[in-house]
Design an enzyme around this catalytic site. Sequence first.
Site, PDB file in Angstrom:
ATOM      1  N   GLU A   1      58.607 -50.609  63.241  1.00  0.00           N
ATOM      2  CA  GLU A   1      57.530 -51.546  62.916  1.00  0.00           C
ATOM      3  C   GLU A   1      57.997 -52.858  62.302  1.00  0.00           C
ATOM      4  O   GLU A   1      57.739 -53.140  61.127  1.00  0.00           O
ATOM      5  CB  GLU A   1      56.511 -50.883  61.973  1.00  0.00           C
ATOM      6  CG  GLU A   1      55.630 -49.907  62.699  1.00  0.00           C
ATOM      7  CD  GLU A   1      54.416 -49.468  61.881  1.00  0.00           C
ATOM      8  OE1 GLU A   1      54.036 -50.159  60.930  1.00  0.00           O
ATOM      9  OE2 GLU A   1      53.856 -48.422  62.227  1.00  0.00           O
TER      10      GLU A   1
ATOM     11  N   TYR B   1      48.046 -46.214  65.629  1.00  0.00           N
ATOM     12  CA  TYR B   1      47.128 -45.654  64.644  1.00  0.00           C
ATOM     13  C   TYR B   1      45.694 -46.071  64.902  1.00  0.00           C
ATOM     14  O   TYR B   1      44.770 -45.312  64.731  1.00  0.00           O
ATOM     15  CB  TYR B   1      47.520 -46.103  63.230  1.00  0.00           C
ATOM     16  CG  TYR B   1      48.751 -45.412  62.692  1.00  0.00           C
ATOM     17  CD1 TYR B   1      48.634 -44.230  61.969  1.00  0.00           C
ATOM     18  CD2 TYR B   1      50.017 -45.931  62.891  1.00  0.00           C
ATOM     19  CE1 TYR B   1      49.751 -43.588  61.466  1.00  0.00           C
ATOM     20  CE2 TYR B   1      51.145 -45.297  62.397  1.00  0.00           C
ATOM     21  CZ  TYR B   1      51.003 -44.120  61.682  1.00  0.00           C
ATOM     22  OH  TYR B   1      52.101 -43.477  61.199  1.00  0.00           O
TER      23      TYR B   1
ATOM     24  N   HIS C   1      64.090 -48.005  58.837  1.00  0.00           N
ATOM     25  CA  HIS C   1      62.667 -47.891  58.500  1.00  0.00           C
ATOM     26  C   HIS C   1      62.472 -48.586  57.144  1.00  0.00           C
ATOM     27  O   HIS C   1      62.042 -47.989  56.172  1.00  0.00           O
ATOM     28  CB  HIS C   1      62.253 -46.416  58.474  1.00  0.00           C
ATOM     29  CG  HIS C   1      60.773 -46.172  58.654  1.00  0.00           C
ATOM     30  ND1 HIS C   1      60.252 -45.415  59.666  1.00  0.00           N
ATOM     31  CD2 HIS C   1      59.705 -46.590  57.933  1.00  0.00           C
ATOM     32  CE1 HIS C   1      58.926 -45.349  59.564  1.00  0.00           C
ATOM     33  NE2 HIS C   1      58.575 -46.062  58.509  1.00  0.00           N
TER      34      HIS C   1
ATOM     35  N   ARG D   1      61.551 -36.803  64.465  1.00  0.00           N
ATOM     36  CA  ARG D   1      61.958 -38.199  64.286  1.00  0.00           C
ATOM     37  C   ARG D   1      62.113 -38.464  62.799  1.00  0.00           C
ATOM     38  O   ARG D   1      61.151 -38.292  62.047  1.00  0.00           O
ATOM     39  CB  ARG D   1      60.913 -39.143  64.908  1.00  0.00           C
ATOM     40  CG  ARG D   1      61.204 -40.601  64.639  1.00  0.00           C
ATOM     41  CD  ARG D   1      60.217 -41.561  65.321  1.00  0.00           C
ATOM     42  NE  ARG D   1      60.523 -42.903  64.888  1.00  0.00           N
ATOM     43  CZ  ARG D   1      59.712 -43.679  64.154  1.00  0.00           C
ATOM     44  NH1 ARG D   1      58.499 -43.273  63.815  1.00  0.00           N
ATOM     45  NH2 ARG D   1      60.101 -44.873  63.777  1.00  0.00           N
TER      46      ARG D   1
ATOM     47  N   ASN E   1      54.146 -46.961  67.832  1.00  0.00           N
ATOM     48  CA  ASN E   1      53.341 -46.318  66.801  1.00  0.00           C
ATOM     49  C   ASN E   1      51.899 -46.733  67.055  1.00  0.00           C
ATOM     50  O   ASN E   1      51.619 -47.931  67.150  1.00  0.00           O
ATOM     51  CB  ASN E   1      53.740 -46.802  65.402  1.00  0.00           C
ATOM     52  CG  ASN E   1      55.173 -46.426  65.027  1.00  0.00           C
ATOM     53  OD1 ASN E   1      55.884 -45.783  65.798  1.00  0.00           O
ATOM     54  ND2 ASN E   1      55.585 -46.832  63.831  1.00  0.00           N
TER      55      ASN E   1
ATOM     56  N   GLU F   1      54.682 -42.689  66.390  1.00  0.00           N
ATOM     57  CA  GLU F   1      53.862 -42.270  65.249  1.00  0.00           C
ATOM     58  C   GLU F   1      52.395 -42.303  65.643  1.00  0.00           C
ATOM     59  O   GLU F   1      51.967 -43.205  66.363  1.00  0.00           O
ATOM     60  CB  GLU F   1      54.014 -43.222  64.034  1.00  0.00           C
ATOM     61  CG  GLU F   1      55.327 -43.111  63.316  1.00  0.00           C
ATOM     62  CD  GLU F   1      55.460 -44.101  62.157  1.00  0.00           C
ATOM     63  OE1 GLU F   1      54.431 -44.526  61.583  1.00  0.00           O
ATOM     64  OE2 GLU F   1      56.608 -44.459  61.841  1.00  0.00           O
TER      65      GLU F   1
HETATM   66  C1  GBH Z   1      53.224 -46.716  59.602  1.00  0.00           C
HETATM   67  O1  GBH Z   1      52.564 -47.929  59.406  1.00  0.00           O
HETATM   68  C2  GBH Z   1      54.603 -46.637  59.002  1.00  0.00           C
HETATM   69  O2  GBH Z   1      55.607 -46.711  59.993  1.00  0.00           O
HETATM   70  C3  GBH Z   1      54.821 -45.418  58.149  1.00  0.00           C
HETATM   71  O3  GBH Z   1      55.986 -45.564  57.377  1.00  0.00           O
HETATM   72  C4  GBH Z   1      53.600 -45.176  57.319  1.00  0.00           C
HETATM   73  O4  GBH Z   1      53.803 -44.164  56.379  1.00  0.00           O
HETATM   74  C5  GBH Z   1      52.490 -44.813  58.255  1.00  0.00           C
HETATM   75  O5  GBH Z   1      52.359 -45.705  59.305  1.00  0.00           O
HETATM   76  C6  GBH Z   1      51.134 -44.644  57.597  1.00  0.00           C
HETATM   77  O6  GBH Z   1      50.678 -45.848  57.076  1.00  0.00           O
HETATM   78  O7  GBH Z   1      47.174 -53.413  54.190  1.00  0.00           O
HETATM   79  O8  GBH Z   1      45.304 -54.159  55.538  1.00  0.00           O
HETATM   80  O9  GBH Z   1      47.437 -55.246  55.767  1.00  0.00           O
HETATM   81  C7  GBH Z   1      51.251 -47.911  59.907  1.00  0.00           C
HETATM   82  C8  GBH Z   1      50.763 -49.177  60.477  1.00  0.00           C
HETATM   83  C9  GBH Z   1      50.147 -51.379  60.071  1.00  0.00           C
HETATM   84  C10 GBH Z   1      49.437 -49.661  58.574  1.00  0.00           C
HETATM   85  C11 GBH Z   1      49.828 -52.403  59.012  1.00  0.00           C
HETATM   86  C12 GBH Z   1      49.099 -50.650  57.526  1.00  0.00           C
HETATM   87  C13 GBH Z   1      48.540 -52.917  57.100  1.00  0.00           C
HETATM   88  C14 GBH Z   1      47.120 -52.860  56.708  1.00  0.00           C
HETATM   89  N1  GBH Z   1      50.474 -50.119  59.464  1.00  0.00           N
HETATM   90  N2  GBH Z   1      48.773 -51.915  58.132  1.00  0.00           N
HETATM   91  S1  GBH Z   1      46.747 -54.012  55.462  1.00  0.00           S
END
Ligand code: GBH
Length: 494
Positions: free
Chosen positions: A213, A341, A167, A123, A339, A400
């Site tokens: 996102e 996490y 993106h 991807r 995605n 992701e």
């Molecule tokens: C993704 O975001 C992105 O799609 C990708 O580009 C990125 O590299 C990867 O994940 C790793 O971060 O700063 O406390 O407000 C991940 C999901 C959701 C992570 C919002 C950061 C904000 C936290 N994101 N979050 S804060």
Amino acid sequence: MAARPQIREVMASKRISRRRFAGIAAWSTLGLSAPSVASAQAGKSGPNRATFPRGFVWGTATSSYQVEGAVNEDGRGPSIWDRFAHLPGTISDRSTGDTACDHFHRYKEDVRLMKALGTKAYRFSIAWPRVFPDGTGKPNPKGLDFYDRLLDELSAAGIEPYATLYHWDLPQALQDRSGGWTQRETPKAFADYSAYVAKRLSDRVKCFFTINECSRHVHLGHGEGADAPGLKLSRQEQNQVRHHIALGHGLAVQAIRAHARAGTKVGPAENAVSCIPAIETSENIRAAEVATRELNAGYLTVMMEGKYTDAYQASADAPKFTAEDLRIISSPIDFLGVNVYTPDHYVVAASNERGYTLAPFPASFPHMKAGWLKPGPEAIYWVPRHVAKLWKVKSIYITENGTSSSDQPAADGSIYDLDRIMYLRNYLTQLQRATSEGVPLRGYFLWSLMDNFEWGDGFEQRFGLYHVDFETQRRTPKLSAAFYRETIARNAVA
Ligand code: GBH
């Protein structure tokens, strides 16, 4: 049972890890020159093996601005991320994506890295300002050349491309000329760009993701000012941006239907607000479903239901929209990309008006290297299960999942990223649980193939399976690369 990969006692110094094995440095010091035969066979069947479904798609993910570099080549125009990263105080280590992983020039090596993992899918995202340097108007004749080369290389390696159209690297011209996603011109421009890309690439790209996102692009880009374009808008204005992005998604779905080859598939790649039942009782599970629907009201819910929820519409911060907008936003999609996490909320059923309580995280809740990334492996079980149940989704991809790690080289030069392996092993175990219960998961894209430009964190948060030395551009597999390769070979968690 198959044996676990064994880490050899490393007697060698850094020289060993620099040695190249089958074109890839350092596999040998990580104890795996090839996935073990025993484990590969174990993956084939065995009634008690917790395998993933046959044909489950294993891949990795990246995005254009985070890996490509070459920001001035082949007529590319500036994006909002070029502008933003060059402003003082925006990126923690004062880096930019000007060079990033130099993937634009090193894509052949990078496809070899994918092949060495055994992945069958990749991807990546297309940089809109390469294709339309000005956002709209005349396409750059060289705009898709790089992607043509990449697609040919992937095809020769037997790796299926999954292309994300956006993106976050909006052409700066659109921000300057028409206020970017704050205005309705941008969704229209996005549809035209999507139509052009679909026409040109759908001979080789069978699956497109529209927008990556929306949630973060709105919150950090247009609310906190921590991501490009660095705006700090009111809540109502942020919801209006979200509405325009949703509209852009819907228009792009329609553009792809109209201009791509028959059979081309399309869907979003969204970081759904994840709601996990704190304890798995039927009351809490139901409450978590209700919370999922409400807390994703501004994007996924309207996309899937064709209307904003009553509570969202009634809020003072609701966006302005037309009935026609909602029809466009809810254009039928072929799959949902999520995605995943971290658990955003643990939910407990309650007798209040909403029917649930979002339990606050105790200060002692652990996190990975990134402070925001709390390990909650059940998130990757519940998000697909909730969306499948709420909206009868028939096809889901994890677009992701992954974590950063401090990734310090050990004395022998290898990177034993045990925290990443712990994270992946737990998440993949929960993902397998979902597939075993019939949740229609088709594939998984690990973020990320290699360390890259991590937005405001610059090069300080490394998410890759391959370590990148940003001075020399040398790529080296971490121990987690061997873990992922073994998992793919078994089609079961290693
Ligand atoms: C993704 O975001 C992105 O799609 C990708 O580009 C990125 O590299 C990867 O994940 C790793 O971060 O700063 O406390 O407000 C991940 C999901 C959701 C992570 C919002 C950061 C904000 C936290 N994101 N979050 S804060």
